[in-house]
Scaffold this motif. Structure first.
Motif, PDB file in Angstrom:
ATOM      1  N   GLY A 113      30.860  36.499 118.179  1.00  0.00           N
ATOM      2  CA  GLY A 113      29.713  35.977 117.437  1.00  0.00           C
ATOM      3  C   GLY A 113      28.605  37.002 117.287  1.00  0.00           C
ATOM      4  N   LEU A 114      28.273  37.681 118.384  1.00  0.00           N
ATOM      5  CA  LEU A 114      27.226  38.704 118.333  1.00  0.00           C
ATOM      6  C   LEU A 114      27.625  39.850 117.406  1.00  0.00           C
ATOM      7  CD1 LEU A 114      26.252  38.876 122.109  1.00  0.00           C
ATOM      8  CD2 LEU A 114      24.763  38.113 120.240  1.00  0.00           C
ATOM      9  N   THR A 115      28.868  40.267 117.495  1.00  0.00           N
ATOM     10  CA  THR A 115      29.344  41.374 116.657  1.00  0.00           C
ATOM     11  C   THR A 115      29.230  41.033 115.177  1.00  0.00           C
ATOM     12  OG1 THR A 115      30.850  42.223 118.343  1.00  0.00           O
ATOM     13  CG2 THR A 115      31.390  42.746 116.059  1.00  0.00           C
ATOM     14  N   LEU A 116      29.740  39.889 114.798  1.00  0.00           N
ATOM     15  CA  LEU A 116      29.733  39.527 113.378  1.00  0.00           C
ATOM     16  C   LEU A 116      28.311  39.306 112.863  1.00  0.00           C
ATOM     17  CD1 LEU A 116      32.890  37.254 113.370  1.00  0.00           C
ATOM     18  CD2 LEU A 116      32.671  39.549 112.399  1.00  0.00           C
ATOM     19  N   GLN A 117      27.444  38.697 113.694  1.00  0.00           N
ATOM     20  CA  GLN A 117      26.065  38.491 113.252  1.00  0.00           C
ATOM     21  C   GLN A 117      25.322  39.817 113.161  1.00  0.00           C
ATOM     22  OE1 GLN A 117      25.283  35.336 112.234  1.00  0.00           O
ATOM     23  NE2 GLN A 117      23.593  36.400 111.244  1.00  0.00           N
ATOM     24  N   ARG A 118      25.600  40.741 114.087  1.00  0.00           N
ATOM     25  CA  ARG A 118      24.977  42.071 114.040  1.00  0.00           C
ATOM     26  C   ARG A 118      25.389  42.816 112.769  1.00  0.00           C
ATOM     27  NH1 ARG A 118      22.994  45.673 117.915  1.00  0.00           N
ATOM     28  NH2 ARG A 118      22.987  47.779 117.098  1.00  0.00           N
ATOM     29  N   LEU A 119      26.683  42.721 112.417  1.00  0.00           N
ATOM     30  CA  LEU A 119      27.147  43.396 111.206  1.00  0.00           C
ATOM     31  C   LEU A 119      26.521  42.795 109.952  1.00  0.00           C
ATOM     32  CD1 LEU A 119      30.943  43.857 112.057  1.00  0.00           C
ATOM     33  CD2 LEU A 119      29.120  45.559 112.225  1.00  0.00           C
ATOM     34  N   LEU A 120      26.303  41.499 109.984  1.00  0.00           N
ATOM     35  CA  LEU A 120      25.729  40.812 108.828  1.00  0.00           C
ATOM     36  C   LEU A 120      24.213  40.990 108.733  1.00  0.00           C
ATOM     37  CD1 LEU A 120      26.451  38.911 106.459  1.00  0.00           C
ATOM     38  CD2 LEU A 120      26.010  36.995 108.006  1.00  0.00           C
ATOM     39  N   THR A 121      23.520  40.854 109.872  1.00  0.00           N
ATOM     40  CA  THR A 121      22.053  40.939 109.886  1.00  0.00           C
ATOM     41  C   THR A 121      21.607  41.843 111.044  1.00  0.00           C
ATOM     42  OG1 THR A 121      21.898  38.949 111.272  1.00  0.00           O
ATOM     43  CG2 THR A 121      21.756  38.631 108.891  1.00  0.00           C
ATOM     44  N   PRO A 122      21.830  43.147 110.925  1.00  0.00           N
ATOM     45  CA  PRO A 122      21.574  44.056 112.047  1.00  0.00           C
ATOM     46  C   PRO A 122      20.157  43.991 112.602  1.00  0.00           C
ATOM     47  CG  PRO A 122      22.002  45.271 110.007  1.00  0.00           C
ATOM     48  CD  PRO A 122      22.320  43.844 109.734  1.00  0.00           C
ATOM     49  N   GLU A 123      19.173  43.812 111.723  1.00  0.00           N
ATOM     50  CA  GLU A 123      17.784  43.801 112.200  1.00  0.00           C
ATOM     51  C   GLU A 123      17.459  42.559 113.022  1.00  0.00           C
ATOM     52  OE1 GLU A 123      18.459  41.808 108.519  1.00  0.00           O
ATOM     53  OE2 GLU A 123      18.719  43.937 108.937  1.00  0.00           O
ATOM     54  N   LEU A 124      18.259  41.501 112.896  1.00  0.00           N
ATOM     55  CA  LEU A 124      18.006  40.267 113.648  1.00  0.00           C
ATOM     56  C   LEU A 124      18.741  40.213 114.982  1.00  0.00           C
ATOM     57  CD1 LEU A 124      18.156  37.617 110.756  1.00  0.00           C
ATOM     58  CD2 LEU A 124      16.142  38.782 111.713  1.00  0.00           C
ATOM     59  N   VAL A 125      19.705  41.105 115.175  1.00  0.00           N
ATOM     60  CA  VAL A 125      20.489  41.092 116.422  1.00  0.00           C
ATOM     61  C   VAL A 125      20.501  42.500 117.021  1.00  0.00           C
ATOM     62  CG1 VAL A 125      22.656  40.361 117.498  1.00  0.00           C
ATOM     63  CG2 VAL A 125      21.923  39.288 115.371  1.00  0.00           C
ATOM     64  N   PRO A 126      19.351  42.955 117.545  1.00  0.00           N
ATOM     65  CA  PRO A 126      19.301  44.287 118.155  1.00  0.00           C
ATOM     66  C   PRO A 126      20.060  44.315 119.485  1.00  0.00           C
ATOM     67  CG  PRO A 126      17.243  43.122 118.518  1.00  0.00           C
ATOM     68  CD  PRO A 126      18.075  42.244 117.625  1.00  0.00           C
ATOM     69  N   ASP A 127      20.177  45.498 120.054  1.00  0.00           N
ATOM     70  CA  ASP A 127      20.912  45.658 121.313  1.00  0.00           C
ATOM     71  C   ASP A 127      20.405  44.725 122.409  1.00  0.00           C
ATOM     72  OD1 ASP A 127      22.218  47.654 119.957  1.00  0.00           O
ATOM     73  OD2 ASP A 127      21.510  49.300 121.228  1.00  0.00           O
ATOM     74  N   GLU A 128      19.103  44.469 122.437  1.00  0.00           N
ATOM     75  CA  GLU A 128      18.546  43.624 123.511  1.00  0.00           C
ATOM     76  C   GLU A 128      19.180  42.238 123.523  1.00  0.00           C
ATOM     77  OE1 GLU A 128      15.182  44.762 121.121  1.00  0.00           O
ATOM     78  OE2 GLU A 128      16.852  46.147 121.471  1.00  0.00           O
ATOM     79  N   VAL A 129      19.565  41.749 122.344  1.00  0.00           N
ATOM     80  CA  VAL A 129      20.194  40.428 122.279  1.00  0.00           C
ATOM     81  C   VAL A 129      21.549  40.462 122.995  1.00  0.00           C
ATOM     82  CG1 VAL A 129      21.115  38.653 120.724  1.00  0.00           C
ATOM     83  CG2 VAL A 129      18.979  39.830 120.157  1.00  0.00           C
ATOM     84  N   PHE A 130      22.308  41.526 122.798  1.00  0.00           N
ATOM     85  CA  PHE A 130      23.593  41.674 123.484  1.00  0.00           C
ATOM     86  C   PHE A 130      23.382  41.688 124.997  1.00  0.00           C
ATOM     87  CE2 PHE A 130      24.680  42.952 119.273  1.00  0.00           C
ATOM     88  CZ  PHE A 130      26.062  42.891 119.131  1.00  0.00           C
TER      89      PHE A 130
END
Length: 202
Positions: free
Chosen positions: A173-190
């Motif tokens: 989920g994190l990977t796909l959302q990061r690829l789609l909206t990178p600015e909304l899922v920065p490394d800190e979210v992981f």
């Protein structure tokens, strides 16, 4: 090295090496075409042509398109394998898993269209869905064994069989959302998400 020596080396190269190189070239070609056209519109003949090979070459390596898709997934969307220091805490291991997931993002980006269009295809084709289930179940079993090998039961927030499924869903989920909206899922979210998996059971 002269031409005679080069030819001699080529003759001595094991046949398995040639098969491996052929298979790798076909997989790379398939990944490119699927990124352009999607899984459902990609044919085995397209892949053979892109790789500069005959249809016989591709069917000699993959029985059908579904088998090719599974091989693509196993090659370009393989389970994440974190590296961590011996003796590190379970929290440290979960941080390493977050780091490994982030490190896999560039490779995942190249394979994302194939991964998603292949999954969409599987949802409407029972035979393919059964094959995906079989491969995923095997990976879950291996993941649960890995968890047992790296952590004590009391460190875990849930049983290993459940933890591996939760971690997998989280990483996907994190990977796909990061690829789609990178600015909304920065490394800190992981890091924050995987840190939650290190909370011990009360």
């Amino acid at each position: 090295m002269n031409q005679g020596e080069m030819a001699g080396n080529a003759r001595r190269r094991p046949k398995g090496d040639k098969r491996h190189r052929t298979r790798a070239a076909l997989l790379a070609a398939a990944r490119e075409i699927i990124a352009e056209k999607g899984y459902e519109r990609t044919t085995m003949e397209d892949v053979a042509r892109r790789a500069g090979m005959t249809s016989g070459a591709i069917y000699g390596n993959f029985r059908n398109r579904d088998e090719l898709f599974i091989a693509l997934s196993e090659t370009y969307w393989a389970p994440i394998a974190p590296v961590f220091a011996p003796g590190s805490s379970f929290a440290g291991k979960m941080r390493a898993l977050a780091e490994a997931t982030i490190a896999a993002l560039p490779e995942r980006r190249l394979a994302a269209v194939g991964f998603l269009t292949g999954r969409a295809y599987a949802l409407t084709h029972a035979e393919m869905q059964a094959r995906v289930k079989e491969v995923t179940a095997r990976d879950y079993d291996a993941g649960a064994e890995w968890v047992r090998a790296i952590a004590e039961e009391e460190e875990l927030p849930m049983p290993p069989e459940l933890l591996v499924r939760v971690a997998h869903a989280l990483a996907e989920g994190l990977t796909l959302q990061r690829l789609l909206t990178p600015e909304l899922v920065p490394d800190e979210v992981f890091y924050a998400a995987f840190a939650m998996l290190a909370v011990e059971r009360s």
